[in-house]
Design a protein around this motif. Structure first.
Motif, PDB file in Angstrom:
ATOM      1  N   CYS A   1       4.309  -1.931  -6.276  1.00 33.24           N
ATOM      2  CA  CYS A   1       4.085  -2.928  -5.215  1.00 33.24           C
ATOM      3  C   CYS A   1       3.015  -2.455  -4.232  1.00 33.24           C
ATOM      4  CB  CYS A   1       5.391  -3.222  -4.479  1.00 33.24           C
ATOM      5  SG  CYS A   1       6.585  -4.160  -5.474  1.00 33.24           S
TER       6      CYS A   1
ATOM      7  N   ARG B   1       6.812 -17.129  -0.556  1.00 26.37           N
ATOM      8  CA  ARG B   1       7.588 -15.951  -0.950  1.00 26.37           C
ATOM      9  C   ARG B   1       8.415 -16.233  -2.202  1.00 26.37           C
ATOM     10  NH1 ARG B   1       9.780 -13.734   4.990  1.00 26.37           N
ATOM     11  NH2 ARG B   1       7.694 -13.262   5.840  1.00 26.37           N
TER      12      ARG B   1
ATOM     13  N   ASP C   1       5.497 -13.107  -9.560  1.00 28.64           N
ATOM     14  CA  ASP C   1       5.336 -11.655  -9.442  1.00 28.64           C
ATOM     15  C   ASP C   1       3.879 -11.220  -9.623  1.00 28.64           C
ATOM     16  OD1 ASP C   1       6.323  -9.163  -8.865  1.00 28.64           O
ATOM     17  OD2 ASP C   1       6.751  -8.649 -10.950  1.00 28.64           O
TER      18      ASP C   1
ATOM     19  N   SER D   1       5.232  -8.713   1.115  1.00 27.90           N
ATOM     20  CA  SER D   1       5.395  -7.866  -0.070  1.00 27.90           C
ATOM     21  C   SER D   1       5.425  -6.378   0.288  1.00 27.90           C
ATOM     22  CB  SER D   1       4.293  -8.151  -1.091  1.00 27.90           C
ATOM     23  OG  SER D   1       3.025  -7.727  -0.618  1.00 27.90           O
TER      24      SER D   1
ATOM     25  N   TYR E   1      11.589  -7.514   0.896  1.00 24.41           N
ATOM     26  CA  TYR E   1      11.074  -7.841  -0.439  1.00 24.41           C
ATOM     27  C   TYR E   1      11.357  -6.726  -1.435  1.00 24.41           C
ATOM     28  CZ  TYR E   1       7.631  -8.703  -4.149  1.00 24.41           C
ATOM     29  OH  TYR E   1       7.020  -8.894  -5.361  1.00 24.41           O
TER      30      TYR E   1
ATOM     31  N   ARG F   1      13.834  -7.136  -5.064  1.00 21.81           N
ATOM     32  CA  ARG F   1      13.340  -7.127  -6.444  1.00 21.81           C
ATOM     33  C   ARG F   1      14.382  -6.596  -7.450  1.00 21.81           C
ATOM     34  NH1 ARG F   1       8.081  -7.646  -7.591  1.00 21.81           N
ATOM     35  NH2 ARG F   1       8.083  -5.941  -9.111  1.00 21.81           N
TER      36      ARG F   1
END
Length: 540
Positions: free
Chosen positions: A239, A484, A491, A523, A528, A532
């Protein structure tokens, strides 16, 4: 009498040496004679008799009952010992004792550190720092700046001279308790801990705080990504590097290769359902008003027919309805994403060849209109982003914001106020305004019983400070939340950017760059990153 005689020797006869002898004689008669001691200190300084001056100030410190006065005289004695008599060890003892009497005397502590640095006696310097820190803590002086600086300097000592990096990290962390805005201290903690296996958690913690305070500084994001790699937290590292790429920052070959391992056009399915509680905790921004959400959910039900359009407006007939049993990538995503967002019954889909993307058609029976460009697309991530975003915006609280401008929603809100608070007289004003009149009439007809009570409770809370309600922050929160959700399903930040550029309608008036900045900031967030793995979309 002897002190007065000594004064005469100085003032009348200019015999300072005879005066000194007389003062000493007076002191021999009475050892607590402060006047004699003070005179010795003053005249001795004029004569350069520093030994006597040093002793005189020391004696005054003994005679005083006031702690600050004792410290002052002891510091004066130590100053003479250090600068005039060249006796640093004696001066050091005096300064340290003075700090016990008055821990706020930084001049004394500065002298202590200077002496010990000159002597390169790092162990004693450590003891000196610990002593003044301890004394100040016990005294409860409450000087945050002082305590922060002391811990900071102690951290430098451990790091630069004693090679005790664990202690340095601890000292710097203590400094930040008093000086939380000192980014340079936080950066030093990172430097000491980012390559140490046992301190990687500490490095990650402080890098996150540095990024939060300065999200534009790519260096911190890059270093956090590398810390996550050392911690074997692959998804978090992914990320971080993905954010740098999305921002256009230069990546080295290692980071590029790492990202390329996970690049794919295939969208990974989400596991489970994105519940309202999960949305509240992990997706909604702080400015998302739950009261506003409930208010406009009721308004949507009351105004659904008022805002609805006939299919004929778009030239749609029965043959244009999309069969949800069709074997199309778009349809498959539509059903899977709808299930993940909690839809028990999916909105109808209508095909319009020249339509760009997917839109809420604002139809009398609510449904979507999709163009052939998206229906025939094989780019899974683009489909996922678009479908997820639009299905989110189709939810009751956000439905009206996705098809009507903010001015209309403000008008609907005033209609709601008129309905639940007849005493305002707003209903009478609407009688001469066609748009308001029709909306109010429809709302009055369709909102009944319990829904009316719920609407009244929302209006009461929202108008506690007056009837003017700012919808701008809520509109931006809706749009950010929708983006979002789109990101979670696709993704891919670059795909999200491409989709935002092609959108035929936006909720807020912000530019693509502004909306992308908000999405990139999200992100980076713990909200966030921790979501995930819950949804099963982390890379490994």
């Amino acid at each position: 009498a002897l002190v007065e005689l000594g004064n005469d020797w100085v003032e009348e006869f200019d015999e300072p040496r005879r005066a000194m002898d007389t003062y000493e004689e007076a002191l021999a008669e009475w050892q607590e004679n402060r006047e004699a001691v003070e005179a010795i200190a003053e005249v001795g300084a004029d004569l350069g008799d520093w030994r006597r001056v040093c002793r005189a100030y020391f004696t005054l410190s003994v005679l005083s009952d006031d702690k600050k006065e004792k410290a002052e005289n002891l510091i004066l004695s130590s100053d003479v010992a250090r600068r005039e008599l060249w006796e640093p060890e004696k001066a050091l003892t005096g300064y340290q004792k003075a700090l016990e009497w008055d821990p706020t005397r930084l001049d004394a502590f500065t002298s202590v550190t200077s002496i010990l640095v000159d002597a390169r006696d790092w162990e004693k310097l450590e003891q000196a720092y610990l002593q003044i820190i301890s004394v100040n803590q016990e005294a409860g002086t409450g000087d945050a700046q002082l305590m922060g600086v002391l811990w900071d300097k102690l951290g430098d000592l451990y790091s630069d001279h004693l090679g005790r990096f664990d202690d340095a990290v601890f000292a710097y962390q203590q400094a930040l308790e008093y000086l939380p805005g000192r980014h340079d201290i936080r950066a030093r903690i990172v430097e000491l801990s980012e390559d140490q296996e046992e301190h990687l958690d500490v490095a990650a913690e402080h890098l996150r705080k540095l990024i939060a305070d300065n999200p534009e500084r790519s260096e911190w994001i890059d270093r956090l990504g590398r810390v996550y790699l050392r911690k074997r937290e692959v998804d978090r590292a992914y990320c971080m590097f993905r954010i740098l790429r999305a921002r256009g920052d230069e990546l080295d070959q290692k980071a590029k290769g790492f990202l390329e391992r996970f690049d794919s056009n295939i969208a990974k399915p989400i596991g489970g359902t994105i519940t309202p509680n999960l949305m509240q905790q992990h997706i909604f921004p702080p400015q998302m008003s739950q009261t506003m959400n409930r208010c406009y959910a009721v308004l949507k039900r009351g105004l659904e027919r008022f805002v609805g359009e006939s299919r004929r407006t778009y030239g749609l007939g029965r043959r244009d309805r999309v069969d949800l049993d069709e074997s199309l990538a778009f349809v498959n995503f539509y059903k899977k994403i709808g299930a993940a967002l909690g839809y028990l019954e999916l909105p109808e889909l209508w095909r319009k060849t020249d339509q760009v993307g997917l839109i809420n058609g604002a139809l009398s029976k609510p449904g979507f209109i999709v163009g052939d460009d998206l229906l025939s697309s094989t780019h899974e991530r683009k489909i996922a982003f678009t479908v997820a975003k639009q299905l989110f915006l189709f939810l009751e609280p956000f439905y009206l914001s996705s098809i009507r401008p903010m001015s209309d929603l403000q008008a609907f809100f005033l209609c709601a106020v008129a309905l639940v608070r007849p005493e305002t007289g707003l209903a009478d004003q609407f009688a001469n305004e066609k748009a308001y009149k029709a909306a109010f009439k429809t709302l009055k007809k369709n909102v009944k019983s319990s829904e009316l009570g719920e609407l009244g409770a929302c209006i009461k809370r929202l108008t506690a400070d007056g009837d003017e309600v700012a919808l701008g922050p809520w509109f931006e929160a809706i749009e950010d939340s929708a983006n979002r959700v789109g990101l979670l399903f696709c993704d891919d930040l670059e795909v999200a950017r491409q989709c935002l550029k092609r959108e035929p309608h936006t909720v807020s008036q912000r530019s693509v760059a502004q909306r992308m900045d908000a999405l990139i900031d999200y992100s980076l967030s713990e909200k966030y990153l921790s979501l995930r793995p819950q949804l099963g979309i982390e890379v490994a």
